[in-house]
Write a protein that holds these residues in place. Sequence first.
Motif, PDB file in Angstrom:
ATOM      1  N   ALA A   1       0.808  -1.214   0.000  1.00 50.36           N
ATOM      2  CA  ALA A   1       0.000   0.000   0.000  1.00 50.36           C
ATOM      3  C   ALA A   1       0.847   1.272   0.000  1.00 50.36           C
ATOM      4  N   THR A   2       0.443   2.205  -0.838  1.00 49.75           N
ATOM      5  CA  THR A   2       0.990   3.555  -0.771  1.00 49.75           C
ATOM      6  C   THR A   2       0.469   4.249   0.474  1.00 49.75           C
TER       7      THR A   2
ATOM      8  N   PRO B   1       3.271  -0.301   4.890  1.00 44.97           N
ATOM      9  CA  PRO B   1       2.769   0.716   3.960  1.00 44.97           C
ATOM     10  C   PRO B   1       3.681   1.930   3.933  1.00 44.97           C
ATOM     11  N   GLN B   2       3.634   2.671   2.831  1.00 39.96           N
ATOM     12  CA  GLN B   2       4.468   3.873   2.729  1.00 39.96           C
ATOM     13  C   GLN B   2       3.964   4.995   3.637  1.00 39.96           C
ATOM     14  N   SER B   3       2.646   5.095   3.805  1.00 40.53           N
ATOM     15  CA  SER B   3       2.045   6.129   4.640  1.00 40.53           C
ATOM     16  C   SER B   3       0.804   5.563   5.318  1.00 40.53           C
ATOM     17  N   VAL B   4       0.437   6.193   6.449  1.00 44.93           N
ATOM     18  CA  VAL B   4      -0.756   5.816   7.202  1.00 44.93           C
ATOM     19  C   VAL B   4      -1.584   7.067   7.453  1.00 44.93           C
ATOM     20  N   LEU B   5      -2.868   6.989   7.143  1.00 43.41           N
ATOM     21  CA  LEU B   5      -3.817   8.023   7.560  1.00 43.41           C
ATOM     22  C   LEU B   5      -4.752   7.364   8.568  1.00 43.41           C
ATOM     23  N   ILE B   6      -4.569   7.674   9.839  1.00 43.75           N
ATOM     24  CA  ILE B   6      -5.413   7.090  10.875  1.00 43.75           C
ATOM     25  C   ILE B   6      -6.467   8.125  11.254  1.00 43.75           C
TER      26      ILE B   6
END
Length: 270
Positions: free
Chosen positions: A134-135, A171-176
Amino acid sequence: MTHTPVALTIAGSDSGGGAGIQADLKAFSALGVYGTSVITALTAQNTREVRAIHDVPPAFIADQLNTVLDDIQVDAIKIGMLSRPETIEIIAAILRQRGLTNIVLDPVMVAKSGDKLLADESVDALRRELLPLATLITPNLPEASVLLYIQEAADTAAMQAQAAQLLALGPQSVLIKGGHLADSASDESADLLLNGSEALWLPAKRIATRNTHGTGCTLSSAIAAGLAKGLNVRAAVEEAKAYVTGAIAAADRLQVGAGHGPTHHFHAWW
């Protein structure tokens, strides 16, 4: 001719039209991106309940995905409801084989009605197969706790710690997403975007409406639309957040169903 930006959604169908494939295609269109789809499951669903789920056989999911990719240049992919380990594994294998990028993973686990959409045995497969591809992943706090096998975050410090733990899974980034945060006494809820070098808090006003069905699907597909148009992750997230906030603010203009109604995907046009 210039290339038309194309996004692909791999997700379940919501017969009520507020979430899943239907929400994704609406968001793509609203944001100026051509939408394609791979349906992983059919749900008998309305604004009040998920009455039944019919999983699409993994081989036919693979047929859908390969057929789209053999002909159409896909610039970004949103992945939503994947209820079975076999489905997760076959999708991951195709994504790896084709070297696809700009993948937004929304780990859909529970419908707004409270109905469960992800089998327990699928969590390990999701962690193992898809998180490293995942990006960006876009879990809310309950989904983050399930992915990490720990208690749900109760404050912003725990939320940031869990985002870091999720990032360590590949993943490259996480938006929580912080909308479920129990200790919030303000009229704002904040999401956290984390990558290897930056932590960015994204506050937004809480909007008093019960019509929030499909907000997670809509946000992740809106981010994929931004990536398809060439935005970087931060810009795509910021554009998507603004769009979804507008869709929630306008949700009460729609009178659809007797339960948790949909957001207004076309609030800027209708």
